[in-house]
Scaffold this active site. Structure first.
Site, mmCIF file in Angstrom:
data_model
loop_
_atom_site.group_PDB
_atom_site.id
_atom_site.type_symbol
_atom_site.label_atom_id
_atom_site.label_comp_id
_atom_site.label_asym_id
_atom_site.label_seq_id
_atom_site.Cartn_x
_atom_site.Cartn_y
_atom_site.Cartn_z
ATOM 1 N N HIS A 226 22.729 39.205 -8.519
ATOM 2 C CA HIS A 226 22.874 38.462 -7.264
ATOM 3 C C HIS A 226 23.204 39.388 -6.107
ATOM 4 C CE1 HIS A 226 27.002 38.770 -8.814
ATOM 5 N NE2 HIS A 226 27.360 38.757 -7.538
ATOM 6 N N ASP A 228 25.708 39.380 -2.845
ATOM 7 C CA ASP A 228 26.902 38.637 -2.409
ATOM 8 C C ASP A 228 26.694 37.925 -1.075
ATOM 9 O OD1 ASP A 228 28.163 39.376 -4.708
ATOM 10 O OD2 ASP A 228 29.463 40.880 -3.787
ATOM 11 N N HIS A 284 23.346 43.322 -7.588
ATOM 12 C CA HIS A 284 24.149 43.772 -8.735
ATOM 13 C C HIS A 284 24.342 42.666 -9.765
ATOM 14 C CE1 HIS A 284 27.040 42.043 -5.826
ATOM 15 N NE2 HIS A 284 27.675 41.601 -6.909
ATOM 16 N N ARG A 294 38.440 40.991 -19.826
ATOM 17 C CA ARG A 294 38.256 41.828 -18.629
ATOM 18 C C ARG A 294 38.859 41.104 -17.427
ATOM 19 N NH1 ARG A 294 34.384 42.097 -14.192
ATOM 20 N NH2 ARG A 294 33.128 44.009 -14.123
HETATM 21 O O1 LIG Z 1 33.643 41.528 -11.500
HETATM 22 C C1 LIG Z 1 32.740 42.263 -11.095
HETATM 23 O O2 LIG Z 1 32.620 43.439 -11.464
HETATM 24 C C2 LIG Z 1 31.727 41.733 -10.105
HETATM 25 C C3 LIG Z 1 31.918 40.345 -9.682
HETATM 26 C C4 LIG Z 1 30.889 39.925 -8.672
HETATM 27 O O3 LIG Z 1 29.796 40.392 -8.649
HETATM 28 C C5 LIG Z 1 31.259 38.942 -7.670
HETATM 29 O O4 LIG Z 1 32.396 38.457 -7.675
HETATM 30 O O5 LIG Z 1 30.400 38.634 -6.817
HETATM 31 FE FE LIG Z 2 28.915 39.925 -6.721
#
Ligand SMILES: O=C(O)CCC(=O)C(=O)O
Ligand SMILES: [Fe+2]
Length: 315
Positions: A226, A228, A284, A294
């Site tokens: 996606h 952001d 990403h 995690r």
């Molecule tokens: O937790 C992550 O490494 C990425 C999370 C992510 O891509 C987001 O919150 O938009």
């Molecule tokens: Fe993200």
């Protein structure tokens, strides 16, 4: 495979008798045959090993398209920054000169937040998320809005607990969040050559806890690629503070910047800050977590003051 017996006559059990009936082969005859068998076994083992290595490497490559590690877990990065050309995504939003990205890219730093701070902030995530948690693998806690994953839905912690929320979170917790937010904001401003005061904390800002439980709703499907700026609209600069360690606390779960033929991964570790401009120059995804848990926190900034929110605080 049966073990090789050198002195068959000395072993009373098994097929020792059969070996005794073999034509009178001398030690001299047996040596080359034995060497040949050993050689064949070694070659077979070698070929199997090569095949297994190839299959494993190929499956990883097909799974992730991973080509390079941008930030390895064992590195201590004082500040790694990679500039990438800005996408046009920012043009379809109101521009704020001196803030809206003209310089785009991604950076990772392990010296902005100490490990001790990361452990303390992880404590906030743990106690908040222990009050709920998604039925699937991905839970969030948003300290600003009070949203907490519970089962297949979200509840508002602040509404649910009312004044009793003060028995859960402390003023120090909110102070710690503010300190972390301020340090990350300064780091982003410096890396992109903008004024820190032109950045506004924006929503959502949330803790995430991911484990390998199967997804139950779309909210659990964190692994999709996606952008952001598309997903969250107000984001201009995204940051992620990792609160646990890749391969110590969990497996899988690396962050992947997706690029044609050359994906770049960030291996999370407690205290590591990864930040990037939020447009499609930084498409990403997160790899599926295979084992363990995690923790991370997403803190994002907008250049548009109308999208700014105050730091999380007691309601
Ligand atoms: O937790 C992550 O490494 C990425 C999370 C992510 O891509 C987001 O919150 O938009
Ligand atoms: Fe993200």
């Amino acid at each position: 495979m049966a073990p090789q017996r050198r002195g068959a006559t000395k072993t009373p059990e098994g097929n020792g008798g059969a070996e005794r009936r073999r034509p009178s082969s001398t030690k001299k005859d047996q040596a080359p045959r034995e060497a040949q068998r050993t050689w064949l076994r070694t070659a077979g083992l070698g070929a199997s090993l090569m095949l297994a290595t190839f299959l494993l490497w190929n499956s990883l490559r097909v799974d992730d398209g991973v080509a390079e590690v941008l930030a390895h877990r064992s590195e201590v990065l004082v500040g790694r920054f990679i500039e990438v050309p800005c996408s046009e995504d920012y043009n379809s939003h109101r521009r704020f000169e001196g803030c809206t990205p003209r310089k785009c890219g991604r950076g990772v730093s392990d010296v902005v937040i100490t490990r001790e701070e990361a452990e303390r902030i992880r404590g906030i995530a743990e106690k908040g998320l222990s009050l709920g948690g998604s039925d699937g693998g991905a839970s969030i806690l948003d300290l600003h809005s009070g949203a907490l994953s519970v089962g297949k839905h979200f509840v508002n912690l602040y509404r649910y607990f009312g004044d009793k929320i003060q028995n859960i979170f402390s003023e120090e917790d909110f102070q710690l969040y503010r300190d972390v937010r301020r340090k990350v904001q300064l780091t982003i401003a410096e890396a992109f050559g903008i004024s820190s005061s032109s950045l506004y904390l924006t929503k959502p800002t949330f803790f995430s806890r991911i484990n390998s439980t199967e997804a139950q709703t779309a909210h659990d499907e964190y692994w999709h690629a996606h952008v952001d700026k598309v997903t969250y609209g107000s984001f201009d600069y995204t940051s992620l503070l990792y609160l646990s360690d890749y391969l110590e606390d969990f497996g899988g779960g690396r962050f992947v910047f997706m690029e044609e033929g050359a994906n770049k991964t960030v291996e999370p570790k407690a205290g590591r800050v990864s930040f990037f401009t939020s447009g499609s120059e930084n498409l990403h995804r997160v790899e599926k977590v295979r084992w363990g848990t995690r923790y991370a926190i997403t803190i994002a900034f907008s250049c548009n003051p109308d999208h700014g929110i105050a730091d999380p605080a007691f309601p």
